[in-house]
Motif scaffolding. Structure first.
Motif, PDB file in Angstrom:
ATOM      1  N   TYR A   1      54.391  29.762  18.892  1.00 23.75           N
ATOM      2  CA  TYR A   1      55.528  28.830  18.852  1.00 23.75           C
ATOM      3  C   TYR A   1      54.997  27.416  18.961  1.00 23.75           C
ATOM      4  O   TYR A   1      54.130  27.160  19.805  1.00 23.75           O
ATOM      5  CB  TYR A   1      56.453  29.044  20.049  1.00 23.75           C
TER       6      TYR A   1
ATOM      7  N   CYS B   1      53.084  40.962  29.397  1.00 26.48           N
ATOM      8  CA  CYS B   1      53.053  39.808  28.502  1.00 26.48           C
ATOM      9  C   CYS B   1      52.035  38.782  28.970  1.00 26.48           C
ATOM     10  O   CYS B   1      51.699  38.724  30.157  1.00 26.48           O
ATOM     11  CB  CYS B   1      54.424  39.179  28.357  1.00 26.48           C
TER      12      CYS B   1
ATOM     13  N   SER C   1      61.928  38.707  32.133  1.00 30.92           N
ATOM     14  CA  SER C   1      61.544  37.523  31.360  1.00 30.92           C
ATOM     15  C   SER C   1      61.951  37.648  29.897  1.00 30.92           C
ATOM     16  O   SER C   1      61.988  36.660  29.179  1.00 30.92           O
ATOM     17  CB  SER C   1      60.029  37.319  31.469  1.00 30.92           C
TER      18      SER C   1
ATOM     19  N   THR D   1      48.496  28.137  26.198  1.00 30.69           N
ATOM     20  CA  THR D   1      48.612  26.983  25.309  1.00 30.69           C
ATOM     21  C   THR D   1      47.444  27.009  24.325  1.00 30.69           C
ATOM     22  O   THR D   1      46.314  27.302  24.703  1.00 30.69           O
ATOM     23  CB  THR D   1      48.570  25.689  26.139  1.00 30.69           C
TER      24      THR D   1
ATOM     25  N   ILE E   1      50.819  34.565  28.046  1.00 26.18           N
ATOM     26  CA  ILE E   1      51.159  33.331  27.317  1.00 26.18           C
ATOM     27  C   ILE E   1      50.122  32.270  27.648  1.00 26.18           C
ATOM     28  O   ILE E   1      49.707  32.154  28.803  1.00 26.18           O
ATOM     29  CB  ILE E   1      52.561  32.829  27.725  1.00 26.18           C
TER      30      ILE E   1
ATOM     31  N   ALA F   1      51.912  33.890  22.490  1.00 30.40           N
ATOM     32  CA  ALA F   1      52.503  34.893  23.387  1.00 30.40           C
ATOM     33  C   ALA F   1      52.125  36.285  22.886  1.00 30.40           C
ATOM     34  O   ALA F   1      52.200  36.570  21.683  1.00 30.40           O
ATOM     35  CB  ALA F   1      54.020  34.735  23.406  1.00 30.40           C
TER      36      ALA F   1
ATOM     37  N   GLY G   1      54.153  25.117  30.575  1.00 30.11           N
ATOM     38  CA  GLY G   1      54.343  26.565  30.668  1.00 30.11           C
ATOM     39  C   GLY G   1      55.207  27.078  29.534  1.00 30.11           C
ATOM     40  O   GLY G   1      55.340  26.444  28.490  1.00 30.11           O
ATOM     41  N   TYR G   2      55.817  28.218  29.757  1.00 28.58           N
ATOM     42  CA  TYR G   2      56.632  28.856  28.730  1.00 28.58           C
ATOM     43  C   TYR G   2      58.035  28.236  28.705  1.00 28.58           C
ATOM     44  O   TYR G   2      58.423  27.497  29.615  1.00 28.58           O
ATOM     45  CB  TYR G   2      56.703  30.356  28.990  1.00 28.58           C
TER      46      TYR G   2
ATOM     47  N   ARG H   1      52.281  27.549  21.838  1.00 32.57           N
ATOM     48  CA  ARG H   1      52.107  28.601  22.840  1.00 32.57           C
ATOM     49  C   ARG H   1      51.862  29.911  22.092  1.00 32.57           C
ATOM     50  O   ARG H   1      52.630  30.253  21.179  1.00 32.57           O
ATOM     51  CB  ARG H   1      53.366  28.771  23.698  1.00 32.57           C
TER      52      ARG H   1
ATOM     53  N   LEU I   1      60.822  23.618  28.639  1.00 29.26           N
ATOM     54  CA  LEU I   1      59.675  24.277  29.271  1.00 29.26           C
ATOM     55  C   LEU I   1      59.953  24.421  30.769  1.00 29.26           C
ATOM     56  O   LEU I   1      60.477  23.496  31.399  1.00 29.26           O
ATOM     57  CB  LEU I   1      58.394  23.470  29.041  1.00 29.26           C
TER      58      LEU I   1
END
Ligand SMILES: Cc1cc2nc3c(=O)[nH]c(=O)nc-3n(C[C@H](O)[C@H](O)[C@H](O)COP(=O)(O)OP(=O)(O)OC[C@H]3O[C@@H](n4cnc5c(N)ncnc54)[C@H](O)[C@@H]3O)c2cc1C
Length: 398
Positions: free
Chosen positions: A206, A178, A293, A182, A180, A217, A42-43, A215, A100
């Motif tokens: 990123y 937002c 977030s 992979t 996000i 975003a 995840g983020y 990732r 993460l």
């Protein structure tokens, strides 16, 4: 059944952290999680300042968290051709330790599985309180009774809705959505991020997992959208509409989005409540006081909140009336500071006007040469440290 049987809704950060401490103080925690299993990766989330690190240290998980850190470096703002224009230092986005969220949840789960009953793939449907407990019904499992119920189920908390009323009463939309997911690290980023900002939009890439992947975003300014949370294709279409032809890597990333192994989409909001407790029910973490977030504060705040709530329950020998009042007292100012810190970030990250976007792009360029260059990172650190952690160590059952 006594007050010592505690049901926690949510197995991400606040839930397992609370279960950890409750078990150590002799309570019997059960955690119910809506997802069918723990979700990896995840983020990225972060910890900053001594208070966060102290709680991780007292939990004995700091070495594991340090081993799993992303090691993220600077983020560069780039122009439409991808040329770096301005560098934002690592500690602004990544704090002292970045990890993460899924990796953190797994570490906390591993640290608690011995003394905690975990129930995945279920959710509370009703809570009925009487003099000595709460009768809980679930979507799947048979009804059960608990002494206390704690909502650690995030920004869109189910427990909060059941006990304190609809979400719109407590969640302030910050005007940004937002997404996000992979994707491949096709820019070859080395522990770094690239971000491209235009009016009302920000796209970033990123590196992640030791640069083996990345990732993507996307952030965009918009009033609150009424989207079905399970309709991933619908959410992806909204994103594509907002970013098609936006420049830099936007179109490529939008194409890759359709094949991404994961996809997270949400509005950016803060939780503001007059009280976090009612009767035998309390809220902790994002469910109670999400600073958003974008604030970089939520994870540490959730961890500290869980530490204080469990500690106060132990100190009050399970008397929830005393403990909940103390929890509110200890956490109120700290949480308010974190929420305040998060309030202005949306406007900085995703400014609505072209003028402001251009101004900020220029401002970040000269920032390293200005006297107040570390202002934001220092403010975030001070806010994160603005709490006195009581030592509840002598209440641990040995
Ligand atoms: C894109 C993004 C980036 C972020 N970046 C950062 C960052 O850089 N730094 C930082 O500190 N924080 C960041 N955050 C915020 C951070 O993730 C949260 O503050 C933190 O995870 C709060 O933990 P929590 O356990 O309170 O809630 P959450 O992590 O939201 O967990 C809630 C849990 O409850 C579960 N749940 C939901 N509904 C139910 C239900 N009905 N029944 C049972 N379980 C349920 C969910 O599945 C989840 O496991 C970010 C958040 C997002 C979305």
């Amino acid at each position: 059944m006594t007050d010592r049987d505690v049901l926690i809704s949510g197995a991400s950060v606040a839930g397992p952290a609370l279960a950890y401490w409750l078990h150590r103080y002799g309570f019997r925690p059960t955690v119910v999680e809506r997802a069918p299993a723990l979700r990896d990766g995840g983020y990225a989330v972060d910890f900053r300042g001594e208070a966060h690190l102290t709680v991780l240290r007292r939990m004995g998980v700091l070495p594991a968290v340090e081993r799993a850190r992303t090691g993220m470096g600077a983020t560069w703002y780039v122009n439409s051709a991808g040329k770096p224009q301005a560098k934002l230092p690592a500690d602004l986005f990544a704090g002292d330790i970045e990890i993460l969220r899924g990796d953190l949840a797994r570490i906390l789960h591993d640290a608690t599985r011995q003394g905690t009953e975990y129930v995945f793939g279920d959710s509370i449907t009703s809570l009925t309180e009487d003099a000595d407990g709460v009768r809980v019904t679930f979507e799947r499992a048979a009804p059960r009774r608990f002494g206390l119920v704690i909502g650690a189920d995030g920004l869109h908390s189910n427990t909060r809705r059941l006990v304190f009323g609809p979400e719109e009463r407590h969640v302030k939309h910050l005007g940004v959505h937002c997404a996000i997911f992979t994707t491949a690290n096709h820019l070859g980023l080395d522990h770094a991020g690239h971000a491209y900002r235009t009016a009302g939009r920000l796209v970033a890439l990123y590196s992640a997992r030791g640069n083996t992947e990345a990732r993507a975003a996307f952030y965009f300014a918009s009033p609150l959208l009424d989207l079905d949370r399970r309709d991933v294709a619908g959410q992806q279409s909204v994103l594509a509409e907002h970013f098609a032809g936006n420049g830099w890597e936007s179109d490529r990333l939008l194409r890759e989005m359709r094949h991404a192994p994961d996809f997270f989409f949400d509005s950016v909001g803060q939780v503001r409540m007059e009280t976090w407790t009612r009767g035998r029910v309390a809220l902790v973490g994002d469910a109670a006081y999400s600073p958003s977030s974008l604030s970089g504060m939520g994870t540490g705040l959730a961890l500290v909140g869980a530490y204080v709530l469990a500690g106060e329950l132990a100190a009050a020998r399970g008397d929830h009336r005393v403990a909940f009042a103390r929890y509110e007292e200890e956490m109120r100012e700290y949480a308010a500071g974190c929420v305040k810190m998060g309030d202005g970030v949306a406007g900085f990250m995703v400014p609505g006007s072209r003028f402001m976007a251009a101004f900020l792009n220029r401002y970040y360029k000269i920032l390293p040469y200005l006297p107040g260059k570390n202002l934001m990172a220092n403010m975030a650190r001070r806010t994160a440290e603005n709490v006195t952690l009581r030592d509840y160590g002598d209440l641990v059952v040995r």
